[in-house]
Write an enzyme that holds these catalytic residues in place. Structure first.
Site, PDB file in Angstrom:
ATOM      1  N   LYS A   1       0.816  -1.221   0.000  1.00 12.87           N
ATOM      2  CA  LYS A   1       0.000   0.000   0.000  1.00 12.87           C
ATOM      3  C   LYS A   1       0.846   1.266   0.000  1.00 12.87           C
ATOM      4  O   LYS A   1       0.584   2.193  -0.750  1.00 12.87           O
ATOM      5  CB  LYS A   1      -0.921   0.039   1.233  1.00 12.87           C
ATOM      6  CG  LYS A   1      -2.195  -0.707   1.101  1.00 12.87           C
ATOM      7  CD  LYS A   1      -3.265  -0.229   2.065  1.00 12.87           C
ATOM      8  CE  LYS A   1      -2.824   0.027   3.483  1.00 12.87           C
ATOM      9  NZ  LYS A   1      -2.205  -1.119   4.160  1.00 12.87           N
TER      10      LYS A   1
ATOM     11  N   ARG B   1     -10.765   3.024   9.225  1.00 11.57           N
ATOM     12  CA  ARG B   1     -10.540   1.650   9.679  1.00 11.57           C
ATOM     13  C   ARG B   1     -11.755   1.057  10.389  1.00 11.57           C
ATOM     14  O   ARG B   1     -11.789  -0.135  10.647  1.00 11.57           O
ATOM     15  CB  ARG B   1      -9.346   1.600  10.653  1.00 11.57           C
ATOM     16  CG  ARG B   1      -7.998   1.757  10.000  1.00 11.57           C
ATOM     17  CD  ARG B   1      -6.899   1.649  11.030  1.00 11.57           C
ATOM     18  NE  ARG B   1      -5.586   1.909  10.474  1.00 11.57           N
ATOM     19  CZ  ARG B   1      -4.790   0.994   9.948  1.00 11.57           C
ATOM     20  NH1 ARG B   1      -5.191  -0.252   9.881  1.00 11.57           N
ATOM     21  NH2 ARG B   1      -3.606   1.319   9.480  1.00 11.57           N
TER      22      ARG B   1
ATOM     23  N   ARG C   1      11.129  -9.368   4.144  1.00 12.22           N
ATOM     24  CA  ARG C   1      11.432  -7.980   4.506  1.00 12.22           C
ATOM     25  C   ARG C   1      12.000  -7.924   5.928  1.00 12.22           C
ATOM     26  O   ARG C   1      12.947  -7.174   6.191  1.00 12.22           O
ATOM     27  CB  ARG C   1      10.159  -7.137   4.417  1.00 12.22           C
ATOM     28  CG  ARG C   1      10.391  -5.655   4.632  1.00 12.22           C
ATOM     29  CD  ARG C   1       9.080  -4.893   4.751  1.00 12.22           C
ATOM     30  NE  ARG C   1       8.235  -5.011   3.582  1.00 12.22           N
ATOM     31  CZ  ARG C   1       6.988  -4.548   3.519  1.00 12.22           C
ATOM     32  NH1 ARG C   1       6.441  -3.959   4.564  1.00 12.22           N
ATOM     33  NH2 ARG C   1       6.280  -4.673   2.414  1.00 12.22           N
TER      34      ARG C   1
ATOM     35  N   ARG D   1      14.421  -7.508  11.565  1.00 10.11           N
ATOM     36  CA  ARG D   1      13.312  -7.336  12.515  1.00 10.11           C
ATOM     37  C   ARG D   1      12.843  -8.709  13.000  1.00 10.11           C
ATOM     38  O   ARG D   1      11.993  -9.356  12.397  1.00 10.11           O
ATOM     39  CB  ARG D   1      12.164  -6.582  11.841  1.00 10.11           C
ATOM     40  CG  ARG D   1      12.510  -5.120  11.619  1.00 10.11           C
ATOM     41  CD  ARG D   1      11.580  -4.451  10.651  1.00 10.11           C
ATOM     42  NE  ARG D   1      10.182  -4.579  11.032  1.00 10.11           N
ATOM     43  CZ  ARG D   1       9.185  -4.006  10.356  1.00 10.11           C
ATOM     44  NH1 ARG D   1       9.449  -3.298   9.279  1.00 10.11           N
ATOM     45  NH2 ARG D   1       7.929  -4.154  10.752  1.00 10.11           N
TER      46      ARG D   1
ATOM     47  N   ARG E   1      -1.640 -10.127  12.453  1.00  7.76           N
ATOM     48  CA  ARG E   1      -1.908  -8.835  11.825  1.00  7.76           C
ATOM     49  C   ARG E   1      -2.861  -8.992  10.636  1.00  7.76           C
ATOM     50  O   ARG E   1      -3.741  -8.166  10.419  1.00  7.76           O
ATOM     51  CB  ARG E   1      -0.593  -8.194  11.356  1.00  7.76           C
ATOM     52  CG  ARG E   1       0.241  -7.623  12.500  1.00  7.76           C
ATOM     53  CD  ARG E   1       1.643  -7.261  12.051  1.00  7.76           C
ATOM     54  NE  ARG E   1       1.661  -6.256  10.998  1.00  7.76           N
ATOM     55  CZ  ARG E   1       2.683  -6.049  10.182  1.00  7.76           C
ATOM     56  NH1 ARG E   1       3.770  -6.785  10.284  1.00  7.76           N
ATOM     57  NH2 ARG E   1       2.634  -5.121   9.268  1.00  7.76           N
TER      58      ARG E   1
END
Length: 204
Positions: free
Chosen positions: A15, A90, A129, A135, A146
């Protein structure tokens, strides 16, 4: 004529990348709620300080604070000819508030673009990623959660906008240029409609 677009999509669907590219192509600002939060907190605005208190406590920022920040951003001169919203609305309450803002401004939504992507492909993309960026907190379990939250929160919104005839679903997987072209092709007929369409979108 103003162009008012919402961009939806699960984590990892690209996005942010597409929002920046579309904003440049359509000559409208990309308005990200994440950016708005960070700017208000950094500038220590009254709204930013209120939001910071909730974030520091690990709680969601209430709709009324988010709505006020978005309203302030959409009232800026660069959004006079339209905007691309990324990360808002949202919730159903935020949908209603955005309707009110647009009505007050004499604007209509042109389209709601949902970038679609299969769960497994998105998880693979986000794990890749995370590995690149070091991370370790982005585990598969966290990413799946998520995705689940996104589906639970966003499904009701997509059905609302689908009923209004505004929802456009675009495959978010593939080369970045290809996805941008797909989105622009889907938007083209909606951004060149006859004037005087209503807020519910074109009728079948």
């Amino acid at each position: 004529m103003s162009k008012c677009i919402i961009l939806l999509g699960p984590p990892g669907a690209g996005k942010g990348t597409q929002a920046a590219r579309l904003a440049e192509q359509l000559n409208i600002p990309a308005v990200s709620t994440g950016d708005i939060f960070r700017a208000n907190v950094a500038e220590r605005t009254e709204l930013g300080q209120r939001a910071q208190r909730y974030m520091d406590a690990g709680e969601y920022v209430p709709d009324e604070v988010t709505n006020a920040m978005v309203a302030d951003r959409l009232a800026q001169p660069d959004a006079a000819e339209g905007f691309l919203l990324d990360g808002y609305p949202r919730t159903g309450v935020q949908v209603a508030e955005l309707d009110r803002m647009l009505t007050e401004a004499g604007k209509n939504l042109d389209a709601v673009v949902e970038l679609t992507a299969g769960t497994d492909e998105v998880i693979a993309r986000l794990l890749g990623r995370a590995a690149e960026q070091g991370r370790s907190d982005d585990t598969e379990d966290v990413i799946r959660r998520r995705m689940q939250v996104y589906a639970e929160q966003t499904a009701p919104l997509t059905s609302v906008y689908e009923e209004r005839g505004l929802l456009v679903q675009v495959d978010g997987l593939g080369a970045v240029d290809e996805v941008t072209e797909r989105i622009l092709a889907a938007l083209n007929p909606r951004l060149h409609h006859a004037p005087g369409h209503d807020a519910a979108g074109p009728r079948e």
